[in-house]
Design a protein around this motif. Structure first.
Motif, PDB file in Angstrom:
ATOM      1  N   GLN A 259      -3.374   5.608  -1.884  1.00 26.60           N
ATOM      2  CA  GLN A 259      -3.519   6.112  -3.251  1.00 26.60           C
ATOM      3  C   GLN A 259      -4.532   5.323  -4.061  1.00 26.60           C
ATOM      4  O   GLN A 259      -5.306   5.895  -4.829  1.00 26.60           O
ATOM      5  CB  GLN A 259      -2.158   6.064  -3.957  1.00 26.60           C
ATOM      6  N   GLU A 260      -4.538   4.012  -3.896  1.00 27.18           N
ATOM      7  CA  GLU A 260      -5.312   3.149  -4.783  1.00 27.18           C
ATOM      8  C   GLU A 260      -6.440   2.395  -4.091  1.00 27.18           C
ATOM      9  O   GLU A 260      -7.232   1.718  -4.758  1.00 27.18           O
ATOM     10  CB  GLU A 260      -4.371   2.130  -5.456  1.00 27.18           C
ATOM     11  N   SER A 261      -6.523   2.461  -2.770  1.00 35.68           N
ATOM     12  CA  SER A 261      -7.553   1.753  -1.995  1.00 35.68           C
ATOM     13  C   SER A 261      -7.537   0.255  -2.243  1.00 35.68           C
ATOM     14  O   SER A 261      -8.579  -0.403  -2.240  1.00 35.68           O
ATOM     15  CB  SER A 261      -8.952   2.318  -2.303  1.00 35.68           C
ATOM     16  N   CYS A 262      -6.349  -0.285  -2.462  1.00 42.36           N
ATOM     17  CA  CYS A 262      -6.229  -1.730  -2.646  1.00 42.36           C
ATOM     18  C   CYS A 262      -4.835  -2.182  -2.215  1.00 42.36           C
ATOM     19  O   CYS A 262      -3.915  -1.370  -2.089  1.00 42.36           O
ATOM     20  CB  CYS A 262      -6.504  -2.131  -4.087  1.00 42.36           C
ATOM     21  N   PHE A 263      -4.697  -3.489  -2.008  1.00 40.24           N
ATOM     22  CA  PHE A 263      -3.426  -4.059  -1.567  1.00 40.24           C
ATOM     23  C   PHE A 263      -3.457  -5.558  -1.815  1.00 40.24           C
ATOM     24  O   PHE A 263      -4.476  -6.115  -2.250  1.00 40.24           O
ATOM     25  CB  PHE A 263      -3.191  -3.772  -0.071  1.00 40.24           C
ATOM     26  N   GLU A 264      -2.335  -6.209  -1.536  1.00 43.48           N
ATOM     27  CA  GLU A 264      -2.239  -7.662  -1.586  1.00 43.48           C
ATOM     28  C   GLU A 264      -1.813  -8.172  -0.221  1.00 43.48           C
ATOM     29  O   GLU A 264      -0.988  -7.558   0.455  1.00 43.48           O
ATOM     30  CB  GLU A 264      -1.214  -8.100  -2.639  1.00 43.48           C
ATOM     31  N   ARG A 265      -2.364  -9.306   0.195  1.00 38.28           N
ATOM     32  CA  ARG A 265      -1.886  -9.922   1.423  1.00 38.28           C
ATOM     33  C   ARG A 265      -0.455 -10.406   1.218  1.00 38.28           C
ATOM     34  O   ARG A 265      -0.034 -10.674   0.082  1.00 38.28           O
ATOM     35  CB  ARG A 265      -2.764 -11.112   1.813  1.00 38.28           C
ATOM     36  N   LEU A 266       0.295 -10.527   2.308  1.00 38.56           N
ATOM     37  CA  LEU A 266       1.643 -11.063   2.208  1.00 38.56           C
ATOM     38  C   LEU A 266       1.591 -12.468   1.626  1.00 38.56           C
ATOM     39  O   LEU A 266       0.819 -13.309   2.081  1.00 38.56           O
ATOM     40  CB  LEU A 266       2.309 -11.109   3.590  1.00 38.56           C
ATOM     41  N   GLY A 267       2.406 -12.694   0.597  1.00 40.21           N
ATOM     42  CA  GLY A 267       2.435 -14.005  -0.035  1.00 40.21           C
ATOM     43  C   GLY A 267       1.305 -14.255  -1.004  1.00 40.21           C
ATOM     44  O   GLY A 267       1.174 -15.355  -1.541  1.00 40.21           O
ATOM     45  N   GLY A 268       0.472 -13.255  -1.263  1.00 42.65           N
ATOM     46  CA  GLY A 268      -0.674 -13.439  -2.148  1.00 42.65           C
ATOM     47  C   GLY A 268      -0.582 -12.601  -3.407  1.00 42.65           C
ATOM     48  O   GLY A 268       0.224 -11.669  -3.493  1.00 42.65           O
ATOM     49  N   ARG A 269      -1.422 -12.922  -4.368  1.00 38.47           N
ATOM     50  CA  ARG A 269      -1.472 -12.183  -5.635  1.00 38.47           C
ATOM     51  C   ARG A 269      -2.822 -11.509  -5.861  1.00 38.47           C
ATOM     52  O   ARG A 269      -2.967 -10.696  -6.760  1.00 38.47           O
ATOM     53  CB  ARG A 269      -1.179 -13.128  -6.807  1.00 38.47           C
ATOM     54  N   GLU A 270      -3.790 -11.874  -5.054  1.00 37.92           N
ATOM     55  CA  GLU A 270      -5.128 -11.318  -5.207  1.00 37.92           C
ATOM     56  C   GLU A 270      -5.135  -9.847  -4.798  1.00 37.92           C
ATOM     57  O   GLU A 270      -4.627  -9.484  -3.744  1.00 37.92           O
ATOM     58  CB  GLU A 270      -6.115 -12.103  -4.337  1.00 37.92           C
ATOM     59  N   ILE A 271      -5.708  -8.995  -5.655  1.00 42.36           N
ATOM     60  CA  ILE A 271      -5.843  -7.577  -5.348  1.00 42.36           C
ATOM     61  C   ILE A 271      -7.119  -7.392  -4.530  1.00 42.36           C
ATOM     62  O   ILE A 271      -8.206  -7.757  -4.956  1.00 42.36           O
ATOM     63  CB  ILE A 271      -5.914  -6.726  -6.625  1.00 42.36           C
ATOM     64  N   ILE A 272      -6.976  -6.837  -3.344  1.00 39.75           N
ATOM     65  CA  ILE A 272      -8.101  -6.667  -2.433  1.00 39.75           C
ATOM     66  C   ILE A 272      -8.433  -5.187  -2.332  1.00 39.75           C
ATOM     67  O   ILE A 272      -7.587  -4.371  -1.955  1.00 39.75           O
ATOM     68  CB  ILE A 272      -7.757  -7.228  -1.038  1.00 39.75           C
TER      69      ILE A 272
END
Length: 477
Positions: A259-272
């Motif tokens: 839906q958004e073409s983005c995610f966060e790695r497990l344990g992370g806060r950075e939007i990729i």
């Protein structure tokens, strides 16, 4: 027969280079070493390699610039970077520049081997073109000229260059991955990566990390940041095989990426943010999964914007003669045997079988037939001798299996130990016996046992740990 994986090692520290060369040679890699970045770039541009393993800080040319320049010339050659000075900026820059992965020194040997194995698998998969309907021209072909296959080729051509998600449905062994590769190969994303992951082959606890990556310390054993398959597939195509096996939590996270073409790695806060085309495949009935609540309805509709159906072999038996010729040519060359002629009664025997394992079963059958006839003409009895043991009941092995099943069901029915998991216990028993015999016959050689089993070295190591098997430290020469 597949040659040894070819790796270009670019490392200016002679002690580290020699240590890695020795380790990788023992693990059945063919290693070429360069001590400077500029010389490594020249070798990578002209040489025949499956993967590049390079330091970042080097004389002549640093690793990040190596990635940028090499990607312009060899966009499908995976590059794994090593550094003793890892920072967040370096990691992001490495993956955004096109590196397949990166490792922080000192790295765990198992981690290095896992990354390299994934890179080699990806490299060989994308380096081999998929040809549709022309079996003589390529190693990997979607073979068949039947009406249903001709319609499939048209659909692949129609959808390949459309920026839409595709769901490929079909039985196990029917060739769904070849269709996915053809969709990528004939698309505008063909210069970008094609990354494949089998959702059913990776434990649920590890699948999210494989897809989305993780940060250091995000779970026990996460000793360094790991880039996931979505980031590896940036500007390319991600093939999610057996997507019907996704756990509910993972389904929710995948939906967000779609839906958004983005995610966060497990344990992370950075939007990729990523630019990835998704092609999914399953042998399961996802519509039924939606109705019984095992598969999210919103995810199903996102995945099935367009659908392709890979027909089972029993519905296109007119293609069997063509498939047989293709596989016999392929394996004759592989085994160093003259290509045998196949008599009409042998073809008829193949066409009389229903092939529940589809093209994969036919492929394995023809390998056995070719070895049995040793290059001489193939007659009906050659085929029936291979097929019959699979179809016929009453063998000693089947009687033993029947007894094991009976015992497990008796225990479950009687509630022994409160257990009602007879099927999973049967699978575990069979798997343990298979892995035990494979590693014994390979004399402890995990790479050889993995090839025989048709699994990756990573999976073989996981199974050995799971079953508490500790083979001797014997390696391939």
């Amino acid at each position: 027969m597949h040659s040894l994986p070819r790796i270009l090692l670019i490392e200016d520290d002679s002690a580290i280079a020699e240590s890695l060369r020795q380790l990788l040679s023992e693990e059945s890699f063919k290693v070429t070493h360069e001590a400077r970045g500029d010389r490594g770039l020249s070798s990578a541009q002209t040489g025949d390699f499956d993967v590049v393993l390079s330091d970042i800080k080097m004389p002549g040319l640093d690793g990040l610039e190596l990635v940028r320049q090499l990607r312009r010339v060899r966009p499908r050659l995976p590059i794994v970077l090593m550094t003793a000075h890892g920072t967040t900026d370096t990691a992001i820059e490495a993956t955004r520049s096109g590196a397949f992965d990166y490792l922080l020194k000192p790295f765990d040997i198992e981690e290095l081997l896992q990354v390299l194995e994934k890179a080699v698998t990806n490299s060989r998969m994308v380096a081999t073109p998929v040809v549709m309907g022309e079996p003589a021209s390529a190693r990997d072909s979607i073979v068949g000229s039947s009406r249903v296959m001709r319609e499939l080729y048209k659909e692949v051509g129609r959808l390949a260059d459309k920026p839409v998600t595709v769901l490929i449905q079909g039985e196990t062994g029917s060739g769904k991955e070849l269709v996915a590769r053809a969709l990528w190969q004939y698309s505008r994303r063909a210069s970008g990566p094609f990354v494949a992951i089998n959702c059913a082959a990776i434990p649920i606890t590890l699948l999210e990390s494989e897809l989305f990556g993780h940060e250091r310390g995000s779970f026990t054993g996460a000793e360094a940041r790991r880039i996931g398959r979505f980031e590896q597939a940036h500007h390319g195509t991600l093939f999610l095989d057996e997507i019907g096996d996704l756990a509910p939590d993972t389904q929710a996270k995948l939906l967000r990426v779609l839906q958004e073409s983005c995610f966060e790695r497990l344990g992370g806060r950075e939007i990729i943010s990523v630019d990835v085309r998704i092609i999914a495949a399953t042998h399961r009935n996802l519509e039924k999964g939606v109705k019984d609540g095992t598969f999210r309805e919103d995810l199903f509709y996102r995945l099935s914007v367009t659908k392709l159906k890979m027909p089972p072999l029993r519905e296109r038996k007119e293609d069997i003669a063509e498939l047989a010729g293709y596989f016999l040519r392929r394996y004759s060359d592989e085994f160093g045997l003259p290509e045998p002629s196949m008599q009409a009664d042998a073809i008829a025997a193949l066409q009389a079988h229903d092939w529940p394992g589809n093209v994969r079963e036919l492929q394995n059958t023809l390998r056995k037939v070719l070895l049995a006839c040793n290059g001489y003409p193939i007659f009906r009895d050659h085929v029936e001798r291979v097929i019959s043991p699979v179809c016929a009941g009453g063998s000693e092995g089947e009687r033993q299996l029947s007894q094991i099943v009976s015992n497990l069901l008796d225990e479950a029915k009687a509630g022994v130990g409160g257990r009602c998991d007879a099927l999973s216990r049967l699978v575990e028993i069979a798997e343990r016996e298979f892995i035990t015999q494979a590693i014994e016959r390979a004399q402890g050689n995990q790479a050889q046992a993995a090839r025989w089993a048709g699994v990756s070295r990573i999976t073989m190591r996981e199974k050995l740990r799971q079953f508490g098997l500790h083979p001797g430290d014997k390696r391939e020469s």
